[in-house]
Scaffold this motif. Sequence first.
Motif, PDB file in Angstrom:
ATOM      1  N   LEU A  69       0.828  -1.202   0.000  1.00 52.81           N
ATOM      2  CA  LEU A  69       0.000   0.000   0.000  1.00 52.81           C
ATOM      3  C   LEU A  69       0.866   1.257   0.000  1.00 52.81           C
ATOM      4  O   LEU A  69       0.548   2.234  -0.685  1.00 52.81           O
ATOM      5  N   THR A  70       1.945   1.224   0.765  1.00 49.48           N
ATOM      6  CA  THR A  70       2.829   2.395   0.816  1.00 49.48           C
ATOM      7  C   THR A  70       3.486   2.636  -0.538  1.00 49.48           C
ATOM      8  O   THR A  70       3.594   3.779  -0.994  1.00 49.48           O
ATOM      9  N   ARG A  71       3.917   1.573  -1.208  1.00 49.41           N
ATOM     10  CA  ARG A  71       4.506   1.719  -2.542  1.00 49.41           C
ATOM     11  C   ARG A  71       3.514   2.297  -3.534  1.00 49.41           C
ATOM     12  O   ARG A  71       3.859   3.170  -4.344  1.00 49.41           O
ATOM     13  N   ALA A  72       2.273   1.807  -3.486  1.00 45.89           N
ATOM     14  CA  ALA A  72       1.249   2.315  -4.402  1.00 45.89           C
ATOM     15  C   ALA A  72       0.964   3.789  -4.137  1.00 45.89           C
ATOM     16  O   ALA A  72       0.850   4.597  -5.074  1.00 45.89           O
ATOM     17  N   LEU A  73       0.864   4.154  -2.874  1.00 44.86           N
ATOM     18  CA  LEU A  73       0.607   5.543  -2.510  1.00 44.86           C
ATOM     19  C   LEU A  73       1.774   6.440  -2.901  1.00 44.86           C
ATOM     20  O   LEU A  73       1.578   7.562  -3.391  1.00 44.86           O
ATOM     21  N   LEU A 157      -8.377   8.313   1.271  1.00 50.49           N
ATOM     22  CA  LEU A 157      -9.063   7.128   1.777  1.00 50.49           C
ATOM     23  C   LEU A 157      -8.094   5.948   1.902  1.00 50.49           C
ATOM     24  O   LEU A 157      -8.143   5.197   2.886  1.00 50.49           O
ATOM     25  N   LEU A 158      -7.192   5.789   0.921  1.00 50.36           N
ATOM     26  CA  LEU A 158      -6.243   4.682   1.013  1.00 50.36           C
ATOM     27  C   LEU A 158      -5.215   4.935   2.118  1.00 50.36           C
ATOM     28  O   LEU A 158      -4.765   3.992   2.775  1.00 50.36           O
ATOM     29  N   LEU A 159      -4.873   6.180   2.347  1.00 54.75           N
ATOM     30  CA  LEU A 159      -4.003   6.502   3.488  1.00 54.75           C
ATOM     31  C   LEU A 159      -4.686   6.171   4.810  1.00 54.75           C
ATOM     32  O   LEU A 159      -4.029   5.735   5.764  1.00 54.75           O
ATOM     33  N   ILE A 160      -5.987   6.358   4.877  1.00 57.49           N
ATOM     34  CA  ILE A 160      -6.746   5.992   6.079  1.00 57.49           C
ATOM     35  C   ILE A 160      -6.640   4.486   6.321  1.00 57.49           C
ATOM     36  O   ILE A 160      -6.473   4.038   7.466  1.00 57.49           O
ATOM     37  N   VAL A 161      -6.727   3.695   5.257  1.00 56.54           N
ATOM     38  CA  VAL A 161      -6.589   2.235   5.395  1.00 56.54           C
ATOM     39  C   VAL A 161      -5.223   1.891   5.966  1.00 56.54           C
ATOM     40  O   VAL A 161      -5.096   1.097   6.911  1.00 56.54           O
ATOM     41  N   ASP A 163      -3.172   3.852   7.630  1.00 52.50           N
ATOM     42  CA  ASP A 163      -3.076   4.387   8.988  1.00 52.50           C
ATOM     43  C   ASP A 163      -3.730   3.442   9.994  1.00 52.50           C
ATOM     44  O   ASP A 163      -3.171   3.149  11.057  1.00 52.50           O
ATOM     45  N   GLN A 164      -4.914   2.922   9.654  1.00 49.01           N
ATOM     46  CA  GLN A 164      -5.611   1.998  10.552  1.00 49.01           C
ATOM     47  C   GLN A 164      -4.855   0.673  10.671  1.00 49.01           C
ATOM     48  O   GLN A 164      -4.767   0.092  11.764  1.00 49.01           O
ATOM     49  N   HIS A 185       4.938   8.552  10.214  1.00 44.24           N
ATOM     50  CA  HIS A 185       5.039   9.182   8.895  1.00 44.24           C
ATOM     51  C   HIS A 185       3.739   9.059   8.102  1.00 44.24           C
ATOM     52  O   HIS A 185       3.367   9.987   7.370  1.00 44.24           O
ATOM     53  N   ILE A 186       3.028   7.951   8.254  1.00 42.60           N
ATOM     54  CA  ILE A 186       1.751   7.801   7.552  1.00 42.60           C
ATOM     55  C   ILE A 186       0.709   8.754   8.135  1.00 42.60           C
ATOM     56  O   ILE A 186      -0.090   9.343   7.398  1.00 42.60           O
ATOM     57  N   GLN A 187       0.700   8.938   9.448  1.00 49.12           N
ATOM     58  CA  GLN A 187      -0.217   9.909  10.052  1.00 49.12           C
ATOM     59  C   GLN A 187       0.046  11.308   9.506  1.00 49.12           C
ATOM     60  O   GLN A 187      -0.883  12.056   9.190  1.00 49.12           O
ATOM     61  N   ARG A 188       1.322  11.662   9.384  1.00 47.81           N
ATOM     62  CA  ARG A 188       1.670  12.986   8.859  1.00 47.81           C
ATOM     63  C   ARG A 188       1.311  13.106   7.383  1.00 47.81           C
ATOM     64  O   ARG A 188       0.846  14.154   6.928  1.00 47.81           O
ATOM     65  N   ALA A 189       1.527  12.026   6.640  1.00 43.89           N
ATOM     66  CA  ALA A 189       1.138  12.032   5.230  1.00 43.89           C
ATOM     67  C   ALA A 189      -0.369  12.190   5.083  1.00 43.89           C
ATOM     68  O   ALA A 189      -0.849  12.928   4.206  1.00 43.89           O
TER      69      ALA A 189
END
Length: 204
Positions: A69-73, A157-161, A163-164, A185-189
């Motif tokens: 997911l991080t790579r895709a984002l 929305l995908l960052l929310i996934v 993050d959770q 870092h994901i929360q900040r992103a």
Amino acid sequence: MIDISDSEIVVERRDGSGRFALFTNTDLPAGCPLPWWSVMLDHGGDASAILVRLDEASGPVGAWTAHDLTRALLARQTAESLRRPSPLTTDMVRHLEAALAALTDRRPSDEETSMSFHSGWEPSPYPWTIVQRDDTEDRIDFCPDPAGRGEGIGMELLLIVLDQLLHDSLLAHPSDVFLVRASVHIQRALNTEARRVSFLRTRT
């Protein structure tokens, strides 16, 4: 129509436009370290589900990992930074790169999932809007619009996934410093992306 009972929904979160991510325990495999594994995502007028796991050693085979997911984002945000450079897009790329580095350091022996990127049917300023795991038919259709309007999964929305996923993984592994680093870092992103999208929607 979404065929999910209220009892199957473990967490419900929404992005700034009101689109939902429903984290469900439907058919949750035995021994799964998370209380959910399937996420129903609102992509405007309809919804679709993806399966998620922390890494290659946990959860269902073939599901999207935190690394995937991080790579895709990061790939999508890099395209956005090229399309419209700004301090916000620069910050987003920096945080996603740092999160990806933390996840890679955590499990350096994991083989990187092969993913491919494709253009969709809708016109878009991006060279691609679809990312697919090459070992499965699973795909994520990003919204073709930079502000997240129209059909498709928005970055927020995908960052929310993600993050959770990292939040709940930390409940199971509270002393994992790599997860802590990635989660920060994901929360900040996520916060930065919410600001970027809000800015675009007020300007266009």
